[in-house]
Each structure stands twice: as C-alpha cells, then as structure tokens.
Design a protein around this motif. Structure first.
Motif, PDB file in Angstrom:
ATOM      1  N   GLN A  11       3.078 -10.228   5.434  1.00 13.40           N
ATOM      2  CA  GLN A  11       3.950  -9.114   5.085  1.00 13.40           C
ATOM      3  C   GLN A  11       3.134  -7.854   4.773  1.00 13.40           C
ATOM      4  OE1 GLN A  11       7.377  -8.895   5.009  1.00 13.40           O
ATOM      5  NE2 GLN A  11       7.136  -6.736   4.480  1.00 13.40           N
ATOM      6  N   VAL A  12       3.577  -6.740   5.354  1.00  9.78           N
ATOM      7  CA  VAL A  12       3.005  -5.421   5.056  1.00  9.78           C
ATOM      8  C   VAL A  12       4.122  -4.552   4.492  1.00  9.78           C
ATOM      9  CG1 VAL A  12       2.025  -3.324   6.043  1.00  9.78           C
ATOM     10  CG2 VAL A  12       1.212  -5.573   6.808  1.00  9.78           C
ATOM     11  N   THR A  13       3.890  -3.992   3.312  1.00 11.61           N
ATOM     12  CA  THR A  13       4.870  -3.125   2.670  1.00 11.61           C
ATOM     13  C   THR A  13       4.215  -1.798   2.340  1.00 11.61           C
ATOM     14  OG1 THR A  13       6.005  -5.034   1.707  1.00 11.61           O
ATOM     15  CG2 THR A  13       6.469  -2.867   0.750  1.00 11.61           C
ATOM     16  N   VAL A  14       4.799  -0.719   2.857  1.00 11.35           N
ATOM     17  CA  VAL A  14       4.280   0.627   2.614  1.00 11.35           C
ATOM     18  C   VAL A  14       5.311   1.403   1.801  1.00 11.35           C
ATOM     19  CG1 VAL A  14       3.335   2.704   3.653  1.00 11.35           C
ATOM     20  CG2 VAL A  14       3.088   0.496   4.822  1.00 11.35           C
ATOM     21  N   SER A  15       4.892   1.922   0.673  1.00  8.93           N
ATOM     22  CA  SER A  15       5.800   2.660  -0.204  1.00  8.93           C
ATOM     23  C   SER A  15       5.463   4.148  -0.182  1.00  8.93           C
ATOM     24  CB  SER A  15       5.724   2.121  -1.617  1.00  8.93           C
ATOM     25  OG  SER A  15       4.406   2.215  -2.106  1.00  8.93           O
ATOM     26  N   VAL A  46       0.853  -1.184   0.000  1.00  8.20           N
ATOM     27  CA  VAL A  46       0.000   0.000   0.000  1.00  8.20           C
ATOM     28  C   VAL A  46       0.888   1.234   0.000  1.00  8.20           C
ATOM     29  CG1 VAL A  46      -0.148   0.091   2.520  1.00  8.20           C
ATOM     30  CG2 VAL A  46      -1.998   1.052   1.131  1.00  8.20           C
ATOM     31  N   GLN A  47       0.358   2.323  -0.500  1.00  6.79           N
ATOM     32  CA  GLN A  47       1.113   3.573  -0.470  1.00  6.79           C
ATOM     33  C   GLN A  47       0.973   4.252   0.885  1.00  6.79           C
ATOM     34  OE1 GLN A  47      -0.156   5.865  -3.958  1.00  6.79           O
ATOM     35  NE2 GLN A  47       1.743   5.226  -4.971  1.00  6.79           N
ATOM     36  N   SER A  48       1.942   5.091   1.179  1.00  5.69           N
ATOM     37  CA  SER A  48       1.927   5.854   2.417  1.00  5.69           C
ATOM     38  C   SER A  48       0.616   6.616   2.550  1.00  5.69           C
ATOM     39  CB  SER A  48       3.110   6.825   2.424  1.00  5.69           C
ATOM     40  OG  SER A  48       3.123   7.590   3.594  1.00  5.69           O
ATOM     41  N   GLY A  49       0.024   6.558   3.751  1.00  5.11           N
ATOM     42  CA  GLY A  49      -1.271   7.192   3.983  1.00  5.11           C
ATOM     43  C   GLY A  49      -2.449   6.257   3.802  1.00  5.11           C
ATOM     44  N   GLY A  50      -2.198   5.087   3.249  1.00  3.56           N
ATOM     45  CA  GLY A  50      -3.251   4.125   2.985  1.00  3.56           C
ATOM     46  C   GLY A  50      -3.608   3.291   4.194  1.00  3.56           C
ATOM     47  N   SER A  51      -4.493   2.301   3.966  1.00  3.33           N
ATOM     48  CA  SER A  51      -4.998   1.455   5.052  1.00  3.33           C
ATOM     49  C   SER A  51      -4.935  -0.018   4.667  1.00  3.33           C
ATOM     50  CB  SER A  51      -6.454   1.817   5.371  1.00  3.33           C
ATOM     51  OG  SER A  51      -6.578   3.135   5.823  1.00  3.33           O
ATOM     52  N   GLN A 104      -6.769  -3.022  12.369  1.00  5.17           N
ATOM     53  CA  GLN A 104      -7.048  -2.003  11.360  1.00  5.17           C
ATOM     54  C   GLN A 104      -5.920  -0.990  11.382  1.00  5.17           C
ATOM     55  OE1 GLN A 104      -9.598  -1.737   9.068  1.00  5.17           O
ATOM     56  NE2 GLN A 104      -8.486   0.039   8.286  1.00  5.17           N
ATOM     57  N   MET A 105      -5.240  -0.863  10.260  1.00  2.93           N
ATOM     58  CA  MET A 105      -4.091   0.034  10.180  1.00  2.93           C
ATOM     59  C   MET A 105      -4.405   1.165   9.215  1.00  2.93           C
ATOM     60  SD  MET A 105      -0.977  -2.753  10.107  1.00  2.93           S
ATOM     61  CE  MET A 105      -1.409  -3.334   8.467  1.00  2.93           C
ATOM     62  N   ASP A 106      -4.479   2.377   9.727  1.00  6.10           N
ATOM     63  CA  ASP A 106      -4.755   3.567   8.925  1.00  6.10           C
ATOM     64  C   ASP A 106      -3.554   4.490   8.940  1.00  6.10           C
ATOM     65  OD1 ASP A 106      -8.005   3.444  10.410  1.00  6.10           O
ATOM     66  OD2 ASP A 106      -7.462   2.753   8.392  1.00  6.10           O
ATOM     67  N   LYS A 107      -3.533   5.420   8.010  1.00 11.23           N
ATOM     68  CA  LYS A 107      -2.443   6.400   7.913  1.00 11.23           C
ATOM     69  C   LYS A 107      -1.086   5.697   7.960  1.00 11.23           C
ATOM     70  CE  LYS A 107      -5.279   9.876  10.284  1.00 11.23           C
ATOM     71  NZ  LYS A 107      -5.383  10.778  11.454  1.00 11.23           N
ATOM     72  N   LEU A 108      -0.944   4.660   7.166  1.00 13.11           N
ATOM     73  CA  LEU A 108       0.276   3.876   7.174  1.00 13.11           C
ATOM     74  C   LEU A 108       1.471   4.704   6.724  1.00 13.11           C
ATOM     75  CD1 LEU A 108      -1.191   0.531   5.899  1.00 13.11           C
ATOM     76  CD2 LEU A 108       0.201   0.784   7.960  1.00 13.11           C
ATOM     77  N   VAL A 153       2.066   3.632  17.108  1.00 15.31           N
ATOM     78  CA  VAL A 153       0.873   3.334  16.309  1.00 15.31           C
ATOM     79  C   VAL A 153      -0.401   3.874  16.953  1.00 15.31           C
ATOM     80  CG1 VAL A 153       1.982   1.244  15.443  1.00 15.31           C
ATOM     81  CG2 VAL A 153       0.353   1.075  17.337  1.00 15.31           C
ATOM     82  N   GLN A 154      -0.283   4.393  18.169  1.00 20.25           N
ATOM     83  CA  GLN A 154      -1.453   4.941  18.860  1.00 20.25           C
ATOM     84  C   GLN A 154      -2.144   5.967  17.972  1.00 20.25           C
ATOM     85  OE1 GLN A 154      -2.055   4.175  22.430  1.00 20.25           O
ATOM     86  NE2 GLN A 154      -4.064   5.033  21.970  1.00 20.25           N
ATOM     87  N   SER A 155      -3.440   5.887  17.874  1.00 21.27           N
ATOM     88  CA  SER A 155      -4.319   6.773  17.088  1.00 21.27           C
ATOM     89  C   SER A 155      -4.319   6.437  15.599  1.00 21.27           C
ATOM     90  CB  SER A 155      -3.978   8.254  17.285  1.00 21.27           C
ATOM     91  OG  SER A 155      -2.851   8.635  16.509  1.00 21.27           O
ATOM     92  N   ARG A 156      -3.454   5.536  15.134  1.00 21.86           N
ATOM     93  CA  ARG A 156      -3.460   5.114  13.725  1.00 21.86           C
ATOM     94  C   ARG A 156      -3.965   3.681  13.565  1.00 21.86           C
ATOM     95  NH1 ARG A 156       1.050   4.609  10.863  1.00 21.86           N
ATOM     96  NH2 ARG A 156       2.399   4.142  12.661  1.00 21.86           N
ATOM     97  N   PHE A 157      -3.670   2.826  14.530  1.00 19.82           N
ATOM     98  CA  PHE A 157      -4.052   1.415  14.457  1.00 19.82           C
ATOM     99  C   PHE A 157      -5.140   1.119  15.491  1.00 19.82           C
ATOM    100  CE2 PHE A 157       0.275  -0.442  12.853  1.00 19.82           C
ATOM    101  CZ  PHE A 157       0.247   0.464  11.792  1.00 19.82           C
ATOM    102  N   THR A 158      -6.013   0.165  15.162  1.00 16.84           N
ATOM    103  CA  THR A 158      -7.063  -0.257  16.081  1.00 16.84           C
ATOM    104  C   THR A 158      -7.109  -1.773  16.131  1.00 16.84           C
ATOM    105  OG1 THR A 158      -8.390   1.700  15.535  1.00 16.84           O
ATOM    106  CG2 THR A 158      -9.502  -0.105  16.655  1.00 16.84           C
ATOM    107  N   ILE A 159      -6.995  -2.325  17.328  1.00 20.19           N
ATOM    108  CA  ILE A 159      -7.068  -3.767  17.508  1.00 20.19           C
ATOM    109  C   ILE A 159      -8.472  -4.128  17.981  1.00 20.19           C
ATOM    110  CG2 ILE A 159      -6.251  -3.733  19.909  1.00 20.19           C
ATOM    111  CD1 ILE A 159      -4.688  -6.324  19.250  1.00 20.19           C
ATOM    112  N   SER A 160      -8.990  -5.264  17.492  1.00 18.06           N
ATOM    113  CA  SER A 160     -10.310  -5.702  17.916  1.00 18.06           C
ATOM    114  C   SER A 160     -10.375  -7.225  17.876  1.00 18.06           C
ATOM    115  CB  SER A 160     -11.403  -5.092  17.044  1.00 18.06           C
ATOM    116  OG  SER A 160     -11.247  -5.472  15.695  1.00 18.06           O
ATOM    117  N   LEU A 161     -11.382  -7.756  18.586  1.00 19.06           N
ATOM    118  CA  LEU A 161     -11.506  -9.207  18.725  1.00 19.06           C
ATOM    119  C   LEU A 161     -12.956  -9.598  18.490  1.00 19.06           C
ATOM    120  CD1 LEU A 161     -10.094 -11.853  19.530  1.00 19.06           C
ATOM    121  CD2 LEU A 161     -10.509 -11.258  21.911  1.00 19.06           C
TER     122      LEU A 161
END
Length: 121
Positions: free
Chosen positions: A116-120, A11-16, A80-84, A62-70
């Motif tokens: 794998q997560v890759t942010v460009s 994903v590109q920078s800023g993506g989710s 959930q990863m936002d603003k990567l 990652v606080q305020s950008r990522f959200t963990i849930s169960l």
C-alpha cells in the motif's frame, strides 16, 4: 513464478518512496516485470514495466516522476517514486509477463500480494 513486494508506506505530497519486488521461479531468461496499481473502486492500471534486457515503458501519468529498474544479481525489481501526488495513492502490485514490454493487465499471469502507498496533502 513467485513475487513479493515491499516498500510501501505513507508519505506527504511531493515526497518519495521506493518499492521492491523480489522475483523467483523463472524458467526463462527473457521476461517482463511490471508495476500496477489499484485505487479503491477502480481497476488495476499499469504504471511501469521493464523487460529482462532493460527496455522500459511508463504510463503518461508517472513519466518523469517514477523510475523502474531491475537488479539481476538480487532478482529484484524496483520502482523509485518521486514527486508523489495524492492521486498516486493505491495498492501497488508487481506482475510478471513475457516480452515485449507491456502495460496491458491481461498480458500478466503472475502477481504479488501488493504493497500500500498512501500520499497525503
């Protein structure tokens, strides 16, 4: 305990992206599940964790950008990863521990194979 991750990608920078981890084999109703990541040449670091009763903990990076849930009905852990950012690039692992909630690597005894997560930029 068996853990199986999915959802990684590029994903590109800023993506989710949303990561999933299906967990099975528990013999107790009280547990902690966490997301860790490991970049090439670096150690495994805790990203976010949650207990079976919903208590969550995040790494400051990652606080305020990522959200963990169960989702108990689906036995699935999500991240959930936002603003990567480019620096989020890593292999992401799901791990299992016991309460209380923790991001300490030695506290985790079971691991998935990673996604794998890759942010460009």
């Amino acid at each position: 305990v068996h853990l199986l991750e999915s959802g990684g990608g590029s994903v590109q920078s800023g993506g989710s992206l949303r990561l999933s981890c299906v967990a099975s084999g528990y013999t107790t109703d009280f547990y902690t599940l966490g997301w860790f990541r490991q970049a090439p040449g670096k150690g495994r670091e805790g990203v976010a964790a949650i207990t079976s009763d919903g208590g969550a903990l995040y790494a400051p990076s990652v606080q305020s950008r990522f959200t963990i849930s169960l989702d108990h009905a689906r036995n699935t852990l999500y991240l959930q990863m936002d603003k990567l950012k480019v620096e989020d690039t890593a292999m992401y692992y799901c791990g299992s521990s016991n309460p209380p909630v923790t991001l300490r690597y030695p506290d985790y005894g079971y691991w998935g194979q990673g996604t794998q997560v890759t942010v460009s930029s």
